[in-house]
Design an enzyme around this catalytic site. Structure first.
Site, PDB file in Angstrom:
ATOM      1  CG  ASP A   1      43.751  35.558  45.731  1.00 32.31           C
ATOM      2  OD1 ASP A   1      44.664  34.361  46.195  1.00 32.31           O
ATOM      3  OD2 ASP A   1      42.540  35.735  46.062  1.00 32.31           O
TER       4      ASP A   1
ATOM      5  CE  LYS B   1      42.096  32.330  46.717  1.00 28.48           C
ATOM      6  NZ  LYS B   1      41.112  32.913  46.124  1.00 28.48           N
TER       7      LYS B   1
ATOM      8  CB  CYS C   1      40.527  36.402  48.239  1.00 24.86           C
ATOM      9  SG  CYS C   1      39.946  36.165  47.051  1.00 24.86           S
TER      10      CYS C   1
END
Length: 392
Positions: free
Chosen positions: A16, A114, A159
């Site tokens: 991310d 995602k 995450c």
């Protein structure tokens, strides 16, 4: 780190690294931008580089804006799982969802979106928060025979944590590059607790410097054994890989000579390895002269230029260095531009090299090289590399 040997297949997993998680973004992680240069520095040292990408629909249920009377940071239940409510972020096809512009992306083999289902969040790069729907990342890594997953990214306590835990559950040896991550710390101590949870699950923590130092030391590792040798070359083995190593030289230099009349100086000689004559630039080894093992690269450039062409150069400039054929040899070639040439000898090489010299006007070089190839000669790849570097 010494237990990650040449038999392992390593993947760097970038979690991310997106605009909305960087300073100025919708869900900025404090000092998140500091991760980008670390990720860039690490990428060349892995077999595979992959990335995850938060990629939410605009009405995702994890957004506080979708719940009247709720605020960012509140915790609700969503599909039977606790869900922190976040500001709108990483909305599909908006600037915030894009990978960071300063992130080197050319080596990223695949990006795995995602959080695409509005009904459930997906902190992990492998599964949604219910653990039911896969992003495809796990199967992809298995298809590439990856054994070790190294994780950097944002955010440590969300995450990154979820991705690392799922990586372990799927059987990958998992490493957290700790200085390559930053956390939210919604509650003080969240990051520290997340790292402890990962370590308890078998995730190992290292620093980027440890990894880079280990890769630097690998070329000197005793596990790299010599399995055959000749006078000039050795055949080396490292794990399942075999490659050649030149024994009597510290470097290779290629010289791109340009005369005062704006002519390239090419050489032509017979090469036993390919069984034909070859068009090349002057080139040679550094430190292969008996009694001069510590020869400087620039001295080798001047020596080889004189031996093979008879020219001396008023100006020499380093253009670049790169591996010759990294799947075949550990050899690295450095390319130099030589200008302001004066002829001081016949050239032609030493020890029976029988080198022919060709002066070709700069604007005729491409056609001349094509013609020589059509005549059946080989043109060395270093010629094209040298011409390209000189033209930049």
């Amino acid at each position: 780190m010494n237990d990650v040997d040449a038999m392992n297949c390593t993947a760097l997993l970038l979690v991310d690294l997106q605009n909305d998680f960087l300073p100025g973004g919708a869900l900025a992680v404090d000092r998140g931008d500091e991760v980008i240069p670390i990720a860039n520095q690490l990428q060349p040292y892995f077999h595979l580089v992959v990335a995850t990408q938060d990629f939410h629909p605009a009405d995702h249920n994890s957004f506080a804006s979708q719940h009247k009377g709720q605020c960012v940071g509140d915790v609700i239940e969503m599909n039977g799982h606790p869900q922190v409510l976040w500001p709108d972020h990483c909305v599909q096809n908006e600037v915030g969802s894009a990978l960071a512009s300063d992130l080197n992306q050319a080596s990223i083999a695949q990006v795995f979106p995602k959080g695409t289902d509005k009904r459930i969040d997906s902190y992990s790069g492998f599964f949604d928060n219910g653990g039911l729907h896969s992003t495809g990342l796990g199967d992809y890594l298995l298809s590439k025979q990856v054994t070790d997953v190294f994780i950097v990214g944002l955010a440590t306590d969300y995450c990154v944590r979820a991705t690392a835990l799922d990586s372990r559950r799927l059987g990958f040896r998992t490493w957290l590059i700790e200085d390559g991550c930053r956390g939210v710390d919604l509650k003080p101590g969240d990051c520290k607790a997340a790292i402890q949870e990962m370590e308890d699950a078998g995730v190992r923590t290292i620093s980027s410097r440890q990894w880079l130092d280990d890769k630097s030391d690998a070329t000197k590792d005793a596990s790299r054994t010599e399995i055959a040798t000749g006078k000039f070359l050795s055949l080396m083995q490292s794990g399942r890989w075999e490659y050649s190593h030149r024994k009597l030289a510290s470097d290779v230099v290629v010289i791109v000579p340009m005369t005062r009349n704006n002519e390239w100086v090419f050489i032509e000689q017979y090469r036993e390895s390919i069984g034909k004559r070859c068009i090349e630039f002057p080139a040679g080894l550094v430190g292969d002269v008996e009694g001069d093992a510590d020869e400087a690269s620039m001295d080798a450039v001047r020596r080889e230029l004189m031996e093979e062409t008879g020219f001396e150069a008023a100006r020499i400039r380093h253009l670049g260095s790169a591996s010759n054929s990294a799947g075949l040899t550990d050899e690295v070639t450095s390319i130099y531009l030589a200008e302001g040439l004066h002829r001081h000898g016949q050239g032609g090489g030493v020890d029976g090299e029988l080198i022919q010299i060709h002066l070709v006007p700069r604007n005729e070089a491409a056609a001349w090289l094509d013609r020589r190839q059509n005549e059946g000669l080989n043109v060395a790849m270093s010629v094209y590399a040298g011409l390209w570097l000189a033209a930049r």
